[in-house]
Design a protein around this motif. Structure first.
Motif, short mmCIF file in Angstrom:
data_model
loop_
_atom_site.label_atom_id
_atom_site.label_comp_id
_atom_site.label_asym_id
_atom_site.label_seq_id
_atom_site.Cartn_x
_atom_site.Cartn_y
_atom_site.Cartn_z
N GLU A 42 36.34 36.91 31.59
CA GLU A 42 35.64 36.19 32.26
C GLU A 42 36.74 34.66 33.21
OE1 GLU A 42 33.37 36.54 36.31
OE2 GLU A 42 33.71 38.07 33.96
N ALA A 43 36.48 34.10 32.39
CA ALA A 43 36.81 32.29 31.74
C ALA A 43 38.06 32.38 32.95
CB ALA A 43 36.96 31.68 31.09
N LYS A 56 39.15 34.27 35.17
CA LYS A 56 39.28 34.45 36.75
C LYS A 56 38.76 33.50 37.70
CE LYS A 56 37.18 38.77 35.95
NZ LYS A 56 36.27 40.12 36.00
N THR A 57 37.90 32.76 37.12
CA THR A 57 38.21 31.36 38.31
C THR A 57 40.07 30.91 38.38
OG1 THR A 57 38.13 30.09 36.43
CG2 THR A 57 35.63 30.75 37.26
N SER A 74 40.82 32.83 41.41
CA SER A 74 39.49 32.11 42.48
C SER A 74 39.78 31.04 43.45
CB SER A 74 38.65 33.19 42.72
OG SER A 74 37.94 32.55 41.29
N VAL A 75 39.51 30.20 41.91
CA VAL A 75 39.45 28.89 42.58
C VAL A 75 40.62 28.35 43.55
CG1 VAL A 75 38.54 26.57 41.79
CG2 VAL A 75 37.17 28.28 41.04
N LEU A 104 42.92 25.22 41.49
CA LEU A 104 42.68 25.26 39.66
C LEU A 104 43.87 25.79 38.50
CD1 LEU A 104 40.95 24.93 37.17
CD2 LEU A 104 39.91 26.72 38.04
N ASN A 159 40.76 23.24 33.38
CA ASN A 159 39.09 23.10 33.86
C ASN A 159 38.73 22.73 32.12
OD1 ASN A 159 36.97 22.43 35.43
ND2 ASN A 159 36.93 24.70 35.34
N LYS A 165 37.40 25.32 29.85
CA LYS A 165 36.81 27.01 29.95
C LYS A 165 37.75 27.72 30.03
CE LYS A 165 33.02 24.07 32.08
NZ LYS A 165 32.95 23.92 33.09
#
Length: 78
Positions: free
Chosen positions: A38-39, A41-42, A45-46, A49, A65, A68
């Motif tokens: 899951e970590a 996926k950002t 999507s961001v 990043l 980040n 994370k």
């Protein structure tokens, strides 16, 4: 055996160009990690990043980040 990472550079399509202290350069595909954890996926999507990737202290991994999302570089695509 792990080789220390000297530099990491984000390139298109969620690939990284990783240079190691022994002089080797490898290309790593991060996109399979989007489905595994899951970590990660950002990173997809961001906006912006993924481009903030950095070498971890000691050179045995990379992170984004504030760790994370982090990865030890063991699978590479030539």
């Amino acid at each position: 055996m792990f080789h220390k990472v000297a530099t990491v550079k984000p390139i298109e399509n969620f690939f990284l160009l990783v240079s190691f202290k022994n002089g080797e350069n490898k290309k790593y595909d991060v996109s399979p990690l989007f489905e595994k954890w899951e970590a990660f996926k950002t990173l997809q999507s961001v906006k912006g990043l993924f481009e903030q990737v950095k070498v971890d202290a000691g050179g045995y991994g990379i992170s984004w980040n504030d760790a994370k999302a982090c990865v030890r570089l063991v699978e590479f695509v030539d």
